[in-house]
Design a protein around this motif. Structure first.
Motif, mmCIF file in Angstrom:
data_model
loop_
_atom_site.group_PDB
_atom_site.id
_atom_site.type_symbol
_atom_site.label_atom_id
_atom_site.label_comp_id
_atom_site.label_asym_id
_atom_site.label_seq_id
_atom_site.Cartn_x
_atom_site.Cartn_y
_atom_site.Cartn_z
ATOM 1 N N SER A 37 0.872 -0.902 0.346
ATOM 2 C CA SER A 37 -0.267 -0.018 -0.002
ATOM 3 C C SER A 37 0.961 1.196 -0.224
ATOM 4 N N HIS A 38 -0.048 2.227 -0.651
ATOM 5 C CA HIS A 38 0.593 3.491 -0.209
ATOM 6 C C HIS A 38 2.118 3.452 -1.341
ATOM 7 N N THR A 39 2.485 2.399 -2.306
ATOM 8 C CA THR A 39 3.433 2.730 -3.584
ATOM 9 C C THR A 39 3.134 2.810 -4.820
ATOM 10 N N ASP A 40 3.221 2.617 -5.949
ATOM 11 C CA ASP A 40 3.032 3.419 -6.933
ATOM 12 C C ASP A 40 4.494 1.726 -7.338
ATOM 13 N N PHE A 41 4.603 1.090 -6.985
ATOM 14 C CA PHE A 41 5.667 -0.014 -7.840
ATOM 15 C C PHE A 41 4.207 -1.319 -8.321
ATOM 16 N N TYR A 69 3.047 -21.306 2.972
ATOM 17 C CA TYR A 69 4.132 -20.589 2.087
ATOM 18 C C TYR A 69 3.740 -20.404 1.511
ATOM 19 N N SER A 70 3.994 -18.344 1.505
ATOM 20 C CA SER A 70 3.491 -17.661 0.930
ATOM 21 C C SER A 70 4.506 -16.628 0.643
ATOM 22 N N ARG A 71 5.145 -16.393 -1.222
ATOM 23 C CA ARG A 71 6.174 -15.855 -1.337
ATOM 24 C C ARG A 71 4.911 -14.080 -2.144
ATOM 25 N N GLN A 72 5.858 -13.018 -1.475
ATOM 26 C CA GLN A 72 4.816 -12.318 -1.782
ATOM 27 C C GLN A 72 5.895 -11.093 -2.134
ATOM 28 N N GLY A 73 5.662 -9.203 -2.171
ATOM 29 C CA GLY A 73 6.611 -8.184 -2.458
ATOM 30 C C GLY A 73 5.754 -7.438 -3.975
ATOM 31 N N ALA A 74 6.629 -6.957 -4.297
ATOM 32 C CA ALA A 74 6.665 -6.423 -5.028
ATOM 33 C C ALA A 74 8.135 -5.852 -6.287
ATOM 34 N N VAL A 75 7.412 -5.535 -7.189
ATOM 35 C CA VAL A 75 8.460 -5.245 -7.841
ATOM 36 C C VAL A 75 9.236 -3.201 -8.580
ATOM 37 N N ALA A 76 10.247 -2.571 -7.586
ATOM 38 C CA ALA A 76 10.464 -0.856 -7.890
ATOM 39 C C ALA A 76 10.766 -1.357 -8.878
ATOM 40 N N LYS A 91 14.157 -3.808 -9.183
ATOM 41 C CA LYS A 91 14.196 -3.935 -8.167
ATOM 42 C C LYS A 91 13.149 -4.871 -7.516
ATOM 43 N N ASP A 92 13.497 -6.028 -7.658
ATOM 44 C CA ASP A 92 12.524 -7.437 -7.387
ATOM 45 C C ASP A 92 12.400 -7.447 -5.689
ATOM 46 N N ILE A 93 11.378 -6.948 -5.371
ATOM 47 C CA ILE A 93 11.109 -6.810 -3.378
ATOM 48 C C ILE A 93 10.306 -8.461 -3.218
#
Length: 199
Positions: A37-41, A69-76, A91-93
């Motif tokens: 939340s609160h990103t434009d990723f 088991y959960s793989r999450q994140g975002a791409v910046a 950047k892969d988060i």
């Protein structure tokens, strides 16, 4: 006399309820589409896998504890200003969680609604995080086929600020405060033969 009557009713209710409970173990697997939340990723696509036990209490209501088991994140898409020059890089988060979910499942014919709290323990992260666990809420819907296979769509929203916001100062990306996990899940669940008394 009233106390005896109430006690008898409670015993009868407990006996009937116990006789109707069945336990259906199963497996879940699917895709995560996650962001903060609160990103434009950009959304990051990865997977989840886990198991559950559905405790059928009535014809339409079940309690379903899960471990996933959960793989999450975002791409910046990070862009920095440096002496008038813009430097861009992706950047892969990635954050990996052991996710414990307590689903309340309401079934109407073959359609079922899912709602419940989650508690996630961080296993690994490619970036610094504010906290090594998360809590949140999961909501979703499913459609169960006759052979026990369910097609599921869920949304999981975290409650805590996960990202170290200061790490993204100086970029021209939008990274505000309170960067909570935001995950859409699409997948399959399979229930094995019920254990316990039949209805």
């Amino acid at each position: 006399m009233k106390k005896v009557f109430v006690l008898m009713l409670l015993c009868l209710f407990t006996s009937v309820l116990s006789a109707q409970i069945s336990a259906k173990p199963g497996l879940r697997v699917g895709a995560n589409f996650s962001n903060f939340s609160h990103t434009d990723f950009d959304y990051r696509t990865d997977f989840y896998v886990g198991g559950f036990v559905a405790l059928q209490l009535t014809d339409f209501y079940a309690i379903q504890p899960e471990i996933n088991y959960s793989r999450q994140g975002a791409v910046a898409d990070l862009r920095y200003y440096d002496n008038g020059t813009i430097t861009s890089f992706e950047k892969d988060i990635e954050i990996e969680y052991l996710s414990m979910v307590f689903i309340n499942r309401f079934s109407f014919y073959n359609v079922n609604m899912h709602m419940g709290p989650t508690f996630d323990i961080e296993l690994n992260s490619s970036v610094p995080t504010n906290i090594d666990f998360d809590m949140g809420v999961t909501m979703g819907i499913g459609y169960t086929l006759p052979m026990g296979l369910t097609i599921e769509a869920r949304w999981k929203r975290g409650l805590f600020d996960v990202l170290e916001t200061d790490d993204y100062n100086g970029t021209i990306n939008t990274v505000g405060d309170n960067n909570a996990n935001n995950v859409f899940q699409l997948g399959l669940a399979y229930s094995f033969k019920a254990k316990g008394a039949s209805k």
